[in-house]
Design a protein around this motif. Sequence first.
Motif, PDB file in Angstrom:
ATOM      1  N   PHE A  65       0.816  -1.209   0.000  1.00 47.99           N
ATOM      2  CA  PHE A  65       0.000   0.000   0.000  1.00 47.99           C
ATOM      3  C   PHE A  65       0.854   1.265   0.000  1.00 47.99           C
ATOM      4  O   PHE A  65       0.406   2.310  -0.483  1.00 47.99           O
ATOM      5  CB  PHE A  65      -0.950   0.010   1.202  1.00 47.99           C
ATOM      6  N   THR A  69       0.158   4.032  -2.848  1.00 47.55           N
ATOM      7  CA  THR A  69      -0.093   5.432  -2.486  1.00 47.55           C
ATOM      8  C   THR A  69       0.894   6.370  -3.182  1.00 47.55           C
ATOM      9  O   THR A  69       0.508   7.445  -3.670  1.00 47.55           O
ATOM     10  CB  THR A  69       0.004   5.609  -0.965  1.00 47.55           C
ATOM     11  N   VAL A  73      -0.402   9.367  -5.678  1.00 46.39           N
ATOM     12  CA  VAL A  73      -0.132  10.766  -5.331  1.00 46.39           C
ATOM     13  C   VAL A  73       0.835  11.425  -6.309  1.00 46.39           C
ATOM     14  O   VAL A  73       0.667  12.594  -6.676  1.00 46.39           O
ATOM     15  CB  VAL A  73       0.409  10.861  -3.890  1.00 46.39           C
ATOM     16  N   TRP A  92      -9.075  10.444  -1.898  1.00 41.83           N
ATOM     17  CA  TRP A  92      -8.293  10.695  -0.686  1.00 41.83           C
ATOM     18  C   TRP A  92      -8.631   9.738   0.434  1.00 41.83           C
ATOM     19  O   TRP A  92      -7.782   9.446   1.288  1.00 41.83           O
ATOM     20  CB  TRP A  92      -8.452  12.148  -0.243  1.00 41.83           C
ATOM     21  N   TYR A  94      -9.126   6.615  -0.073  1.00 44.30           N
ATOM     22  CA  TYR A  94      -8.281   5.469  -0.435  1.00 44.30           C
ATOM     23  C   TYR A  94      -6.825   5.728  -0.061  1.00 44.30           C
ATOM     24  O   TYR A  94      -6.146   4.859   0.498  1.00 44.30           O
ATOM     25  CB  TYR A  94      -8.408   5.196  -1.926  1.00 44.30           C
ATOM     26  N   VAL A  95      -6.352   6.935  -0.366  1.00 48.63           N
ATOM     27  CA  VAL A  95      -4.956   7.278  -0.060  1.00 48.63           C
ATOM     28  C   VAL A  95      -4.700   7.269   1.447  1.00 48.63           C
ATOM     29  O   VAL A  95      -3.644   6.814   1.909  1.00 48.63           O
ATOM     30  CB  VAL A  95      -4.597   8.651  -0.672  1.00 48.63           C
ATOM     31  N   VAL A  98      -3.277   4.405   3.738  1.00 56.52           N
ATOM     32  CA  VAL A  98      -1.866   4.097   3.943  1.00 56.52           C
ATOM     33  C   VAL A  98      -1.459   4.281   5.406  1.00 56.52           C
ATOM     34  O   VAL A  98      -0.506   3.641   5.875  1.00 56.52           O
ATOM     35  CB  VAL A  98      -0.984   4.968   3.028  1.00 56.52           C
ATOM     36  N   THR A 136     -10.998   2.213   2.946  1.00 59.38           N
ATOM     37  CA  THR A 136     -11.027   1.681   1.577  1.00 59.38           C
ATOM     38  C   THR A 136     -12.455   1.431   1.101  1.00 59.38           C
ATOM     39  O   THR A 136     -12.760   1.610  -0.086  1.00 59.38           O
ATOM     40  CB  THR A 136     -10.204   0.383   1.497  1.00 59.38           C
TER      41      THR A 136
END
Length: 211
Positions: A65, A69, A73, A92, A94-95, A98, A136
């Motif tokens: 992950f 990420t 990004v 965001w 989802y990001v 991390v 997620t």
Amino acid sequence: MVMTHYMELLSLHEPWFLILFMLVPMVLAETILASDVLSLIYRDRRSAKWDSLKHICGLILGIFFIIVTVYIVSSYVPTIQWRGPIDYISIWAYVLGVIPAVLVLLQELGVIFKGPDETSKLKKHLGLMILFVLLTHLAMVFGMADPQLAGYVPPKQNMQMQMNGNMPMDGNMPMDHSQMDHSQMNHDQMNGQMNGQMNNNNNGQMDHSKM
């Protein structure tokens, strides 16, 4: 319906991006989550195989992950034009996944949560995994929604709205009076010409009858 950039990301290079960005992290996360729950329920009968599987999945998930990420990004986000709040949330959320993924990785490496209480460490591990799954799945739910629900207007539709901004609400086109006058004049001229031809024909018939 307009797609979010989350869905467009999953649709790129089908089916590989769908597998990488959804299937792989979800399988890893749900395997770890199930192992944590079972370990809490059956603390006296914990299986070494489950613990080993959970440890390996935690390491893979954290490293994987981080790479995902960094790609999103650095390579994907700079190339997109946002489509409103729904689009922001889907990407965001989802990001942000991390953060718990990295904390799980650090815990598996023994960097954090190094206390002797196994139950406490297991609960913290479970809490991090629940947070990861929530983020997620939040990205997934908003990613499948239509950005227009939050007020986003596609560029083509926006241009059409601007071009039709002077149109009345009933959809009737405004009438140009100069064109009406011009068409009326043409109509009158045509009527005059037809009447003239009819008069000439009548005069011709009358002269013929006199003969």
